[in-house]
Design a protein around this motif. Structure first.
Motif: not given
Length: 243
Positions: A29, A47, A118, A123, A172-175, A191-193, A213
């Motif tokens: 994280l 998030q 996305t 989270l 800062q969006d997670i996808c 899992l990416c930021e 991440l």
């Protein structure tokens, strides 16, 4: 010592290596430092992570925290002390802060198969989706029915990727990102930021830099080998300068 190198709002990476039930993997994280007192860090999750949901880190589990200040890279070990609110984690640090030299990962411009999602999940849901996906990909049948991916030019390393994305993706969006490395193989799911975005040259899409991440250790090694092989192949193709 910690008060000297950490200040409110400073970005901190928390990561752990896990091997329970699923293959060996890194889960991480990006958080923001809030305060330090009597051997404890309070950090903010941008998030959010609902206090009623289990975090990726169990109490007492060994963690590593990494940050950077004034060009100096910082590392310490820690463990989760408590989940204080939907935004705040308290860590117990081990008073072993050290400074280290950061060696950038090798990178290469290449074409790979891509698919990202996305979906606007929170989270915890993203973490569950990623674990479910890598569990599916661990079976041969799942690999054979992996989703069709578009091929695009990216800049790739074992720790992150620069790629074209839709304009709706923000910092800062997670996808969830799925990748194939050319030859038929089990896809890599990470899992990416989103670390940054910028307009694309054609003005229709944008370019984003994503940090991995959560990723299987074996997949991170596959990426490192793929980048190394691509760089070596390009070096062999370079013309020899005339003497």
């Amino acid at each position: 010592m910690y008060g000297r190198y950490f200040s409110p709002g400073q970005k901190v990476l928390i990561q752990t290596l896990r091997s329970d039930k699923l293959p060996a993997r890194r889960e991480a994280l990006n958080v923001l430092f809030s305060s330090y007192e009597l051997g404890h860090f309070d950090v903010l999750i941008p998030q959010g992570w609902p206090a009623g949901e289990r975090t990726p880190f169990s109490e007492g589990q060994p963690l590593e925290i990494i940050s950077e200040r004034y060009g100096i890279w910082l590392k310490s070990t820690a463990s989760l002390h408590s989940h204080r609110s939907d935004k705040v984690l308290r860590l117990r640090v081990n008073n072993d802060l050290c400074l280290f030299r950061h060696n950038p990962q090798q990178r290469v411009d290449t074409r790979i198969g891509l698919r990202y999602s996305t979906h606007g999940f929170d989270l915890p849901t993203f973490f569950r989706q990623w674990r479910q996906q890598i569990s599916k990909l661990a079976s041969t049948d799942a690999a054979l029915i992996a989703p069709t991916m578009s091929t695009d030019t990216v800049n790739l390393s074992s720790s992150g990727i620069r790629l074209p994305v839709e304009a709706s993706l923000k910092k800062q969006d997670i996808c969830l990102l799925m990748m194939t490395l050319g030859q038929p193989s089990i896809p890599i799911c990470t899992l990416c930021e989103t670390i940054w975005t910028a307009p694309a040259e054609n003005g229709q899409r944008q370019i984003a830099g994503l940090q991995f991440l959560n990723i299987l250790e074996q997949d991170q090694q596959r990426l490192a080998n793929f980048v190394k092989q691509n760089l070596a192949a390009r070096h062999r193709k370079q013309p020899v300068a005339a003497k």
